[in-house]
Design an enzyme around this catalytic site. Structure first.
Site, PDB file in Angstrom:
ATOM      1  N   GLN A  32       0.867  -1.221   0.220  1.00  0.00           N
ATOM      2  CA  GLN A  32       0.020   0.015  -0.025  1.00  0.00           C
ATOM      3  C   GLN A  32       0.904   1.247   0.157  1.00  0.00           C
ATOM      4  O   GLN A  32       0.378   2.334  -0.135  1.00  0.00           O
ATOM      5  CB  GLN A  32      -0.907  -0.060   1.227  1.00  0.00           C
ATOM      6  N   ASN A  33       2.167   1.126   0.212  1.00  0.00           N
ATOM      7  CA  ASN A  33       3.058   2.129   0.159  1.00  0.00           C
ATOM      8  C   ASN A  33       3.399   2.784  -1.193  1.00  0.00           C
ATOM      9  O   ASN A  33       3.394   1.878  -2.209  1.00  0.00           O
ATOM     10  CB  ASN A  33       4.419   1.739   0.763  1.00  0.00           C
ATOM     11  N   HIS A  92      -1.671   1.282  -4.317  1.00  0.00           N
ATOM     12  CA  HIS A  92      -1.884   2.663  -4.306  1.00  0.00           C
ATOM     13  C   HIS A  92      -1.022   3.652  -5.091  1.00  0.00           C
ATOM     14  O   HIS A  92      -0.894   4.960  -4.929  1.00  0.00           O
ATOM     15  CB  HIS A  92      -1.842   2.948  -2.727  1.00  0.00           C
ATOM     16  N   CYS A 125      -1.157   7.170 -17.008  1.00  0.00           N
ATOM     17  CA  CYS A 125      -2.266   7.541 -18.252  1.00  0.00           C
ATOM     18  C   CYS A 125      -3.804   7.322 -17.782  1.00  0.00           C
ATOM     19  O   CYS A 125      -3.832   5.950 -17.511  1.00  0.00           O
ATOM     20  CB  CYS A 125      -1.785   7.095 -19.537  1.00  0.00           C
ATOM     21  N   CYS A 144      -5.108   4.598 -21.029  1.00  0.00           N
ATOM     22  CA  CYS A 144      -4.534   3.357 -21.147  1.00  0.00           C
ATOM     23  C   CYS A 144      -3.793   2.830 -20.091  1.00  0.00           C
ATOM     24  O   CYS A 144      -3.419   1.529 -20.024  1.00  0.00           O
ATOM     25  CB  CYS A 144      -3.567   3.394 -22.395  1.00  0.00           C
ATOM     26  N   CYS A 164      -1.223   7.231 -26.053  1.00  0.00           N
ATOM     27  CA  CYS A 164      -2.409   7.217 -26.533  1.00  0.00           C
ATOM     28  C   CYS A 164      -3.143   8.804 -26.638  1.00  0.00           C
ATOM     29  O   CYS A 164      -4.415   9.175 -27.072  1.00  0.00           O
ATOM     30  CB  CYS A 164      -3.238   6.418 -25.574  1.00  0.00           C
ATOM     31  N   GLY A 177       3.064  -4.438   8.876  1.00  0.00           N
ATOM     32  CA  GLY A 177       2.784  -2.867   9.206  1.00  0.00           C
ATOM     33  C   GLY A 177       1.610  -2.106   8.705  1.00  0.00           C
ATOM     34  O   GLY A 177       1.619  -1.032   8.224  1.00  0.00           O
ATOM     35  N   ASN A 181       3.028  -6.782  13.380  1.00  0.00           N
ATOM     36  CA  ASN A 181       2.855  -5.447  13.801  1.00  0.00           C
ATOM     37  C   ASN A 181       2.991  -5.255  15.374  1.00  0.00           C
ATOM     38  O   ASN A 181       2.565  -6.118  16.065  1.00  0.00           O
ATOM     39  CB  ASN A 181       1.300  -5.216  13.598  1.00  0.00           C
TER      40      ASN A 181
HETATM   41  P1  NAD Z   1      -1.597   2.904   8.381  1.00  0.00           P
HETATM   42  O1  NAD Z   1      -0.984   4.219   8.885  1.00  0.00           O
HETATM   43  O2  NAD Z   1      -2.960   2.899   8.645  1.00  0.00           O
HETATM   44  O3  NAD Z   1      -1.237   2.002   9.756  1.00  0.00           O
HETATM   45  C1  NAD Z   1       0.224   1.939  10.234  1.00  0.00           C
HETATM   46  C2  NAD Z   1       0.232   0.429  10.856  1.00  0.00           C
HETATM   47  O4  NAD Z   1       1.884   0.250  10.828  1.00  0.00           O
HETATM   48  C3  NAD Z   1      -0.266   0.539  12.252  1.00  0.00           C
HETATM   49  O5  NAD Z   1      -0.842  -0.634  12.503  1.00  0.00           O
HETATM   50  C4  NAD Z   1       1.030   0.496  13.098  1.00  0.00           C
HETATM   51  O6  NAD Z   1       0.854  -0.152  14.212  1.00  0.00           O
HETATM   52  C5  NAD Z   1       2.004  -0.063  12.313  1.00  0.00           C
HETATM   53  N1  NAD Z   1       3.435   0.172  12.525  1.00  0.00           N
HETATM   54  C6  NAD Z   1       4.003   1.219  12.952  1.00  0.00           C
HETATM   55  N2  NAD Z   1       5.226   0.993  13.145  1.00  0.00           N
HETATM   56  C7  NAD Z   1       5.644  -0.229  12.715  1.00  0.00           C
HETATM   57  C8  NAD Z   1       6.735  -0.798  12.535  1.00  0.00           C
HETATM   58  N3  NAD Z   1       7.890  -0.462  12.878  1.00  0.00           N
HETATM   59  N4  NAD Z   1       6.570  -2.213  12.001  1.00  0.00           N
HETATM   60  C9  NAD Z   1       5.708  -2.611  11.641  1.00  0.00           C
HETATM   61  N5  NAD Z   1       4.139  -2.115  11.757  1.00  0.00           N
HETATM   62  C10 NAD Z   1       4.266  -0.947  12.245  1.00  0.00           C
HETATM   63  O7  NAD Z   1      -0.947   2.188   7.281  1.00  0.00           O
HETATM   64  P2  NAD Z   1      -1.699   1.539   6.262  1.00  0.00           P
HETATM   65  O8  NAD Z   1      -2.288   0.389   6.758  1.00  0.00           O
HETATM   66  O9  NAD Z   1      -0.648   1.262   5.106  1.00  0.00           O
HETATM   67  O10 NAD Z   1      -2.865   2.429   5.497  1.00  0.00           O
HETATM   68  C11 NAD Z   1      -2.441   3.768   5.166  1.00  0.00           C
HETATM   69  C12 NAD Z   1      -2.550   4.321   3.809  1.00  0.00           C
HETATM   70  O11 NAD Z   1      -1.939   5.457   3.749  1.00  0.00           O
HETATM   71  C13 NAD Z   1      -1.880   3.239   2.861  1.00  0.00           C
HETATM   72  O12 NAD Z   1      -2.906   3.288   1.946  1.00  0.00           O
HETATM   73  C14 NAD Z   1      -0.859   3.934   2.074  1.00  0.00           C
HETATM   74  O13 NAD Z   1      -0.864   4.176   0.819  1.00  0.00           O
HETATM   75  C15 NAD Z   1      -0.834   5.440   2.701  1.00  0.00           C
HETATM   76  N6  NAD Z   1       0.803   5.551   3.377  1.00  0.00           N
HETATM   77  C16 NAD Z   1       1.863   5.399   2.716  1.00  0.00           C
HETATM   78  C17 NAD Z   1       3.090   5.481   3.168  1.00  0.00           C
HETATM   79  C18 NAD Z   1       4.240   5.222   2.547  1.00  0.00           C
HETATM   80  O14 NAD Z   1       4.205   5.229   1.261  1.00  0.00           O
HETATM   81  N7  NAD Z   1       5.300   4.847   3.301  1.00  0.00           N
HETATM   82  C19 NAD Z   1       3.175   6.116   4.640  1.00  0.00           C
HETATM   83  C20 NAD Z   1       1.835   6.538   5.239  1.00  0.00           C
HETATM   84  C21 NAD Z   1       0.560   6.257   4.563  1.00  0.00           C
END
Ligand code: NAD
Length: 265
Positions: free
Chosen positions: A120-121, A138, A146, A149, A170, A207, A233
């Protein structure tokens, strides 16, 4: 943050790590759903959980997707003025380097123990660490996509003279690849995630607070089909109750420890 040694001396965590390693040894197609917590140890704040930016400051008003749909050129002008999402949060992403957890996931892939990462990062750190089998549900902060396409390109290579930028393939409008709140998940990424969830014979969540959908559905889907679930976690999540193994430790400590256990024949 607790010291590595004291965490791994914790009997409960050591037992959970051994149980997770044993499940991974028996698995043929392990899939990990990764969330912001993995990158917390790289200095990128999470949204939720202790220290999360939304936990501290509340959820922001989110209208980027409406803005983009109404006026793509205006959105791009705003984004360029503000460095495409510029904020303390995106500055932290731009400065970040992979941590031991990212490298351990790449190691697990290269060892043949992890078939796929659904992340999700948006921070690109899996790829920098060497993971190849990754779906970014995400999107990726350093890419554009784009809207016609679905082709992706690197943000740094596109011409921003005429706004909005257009796809050379496109002619469709380019948007930054990061999926905005309210924006549909790109079909190619979503299809791959479902394919992986259906194929998984073991599922790890790393995480993630597991409250963002559809991502949070994948472990549930895999679990319903019989795949054991491992949660990594430091805090409880909505999936803790259905997890078979819970490793209550930071990913940057738990994942390298898992690699070490799997290196022992
Ligand atoms: P979230 O922010 O909802 O939850 C973070 C989770 O990580 C929590 O459950 C927390 O307990 C846990 N956590 C904290 N430190 C940790 C560690 N050292 N090791 C393991 N777990 C740990 O995150 P989510 O569930 O990914 O959802 C949030 C949305 O925000 C995602 O869709 C993402 O796209 C976006 N996001 C992305 C980034 C990134 O790209 N690094 C950062 C923040 C949010």
């Amino acid at each position: 943050m607790p010291q590595t040694t004291s965490l791994l001396d914790n009997a409960e965590i050591a037992t959970a790590l051994r149980a997770a390693a044993s499940l991974m040894r028996r698995s043929y197609h392990a899939v990990a759903l990764v969330g912001a917590g993995l990158s917390a140890e790289s200095g990128i704040p999470t949204y939720r959980g202790t220290g999360g930016i939304w936990t501290k400051f509340g959820e922001p008003t989110i209208d980027g997707w409406d803005f983009f749909q109404d006026d793509p050129a205006g959105w791009w002008r705003y984004a360029i003025e503000h460095k495409v999402g510029g904020s303390d949060f995106t500055d932290a992403i731009d400065r970040a380097a992979p941590n031991a957890g990212h490298y351990a996931l790449a190691d697990l892939e290269h060892m043949g123990r992890l078939a796929h990462v659904i992340t999700q990062n948006i921070d690109n750190l899996h790829q920098v660490a060497g993971s190849r089998l990754v779906t970014e549900i995400h999107g990726n902060r350093f890419k554009v996509r784009c809207m016609e396409c679905g082709a992706r390109d690197r943000l740094e290579t596109i011409d921003l003279e005429r706004l909005p930028p257009h796809c050379p393939e496109c002619g469709g409008v380019y948007k930054n690849d990061t999926v905005m709140f309210g924006e549909p998940i790109p079909k190619d990424a979503l299809d791959e995630c479902y394919r992986q969830a259906l194929q998984a014979d073991l599922f790890l969540t790393v995480g993630t607070s597991a409250v963002v959908y559809p991502a949070a559905d994948f472990p549930v889907l895999a679990k319903r089909r019989g795949a054991p679930l491992i949660e990594i976690n430091p805090e409880e999540t909505g999936l803790t109750d259905i997890a078979d193994v819970v490793i209550r430790a930071p990913a940057g400590i738990a994942l390298p420890a898992l690699v070490d256990l799997l290196l022992v024949p």
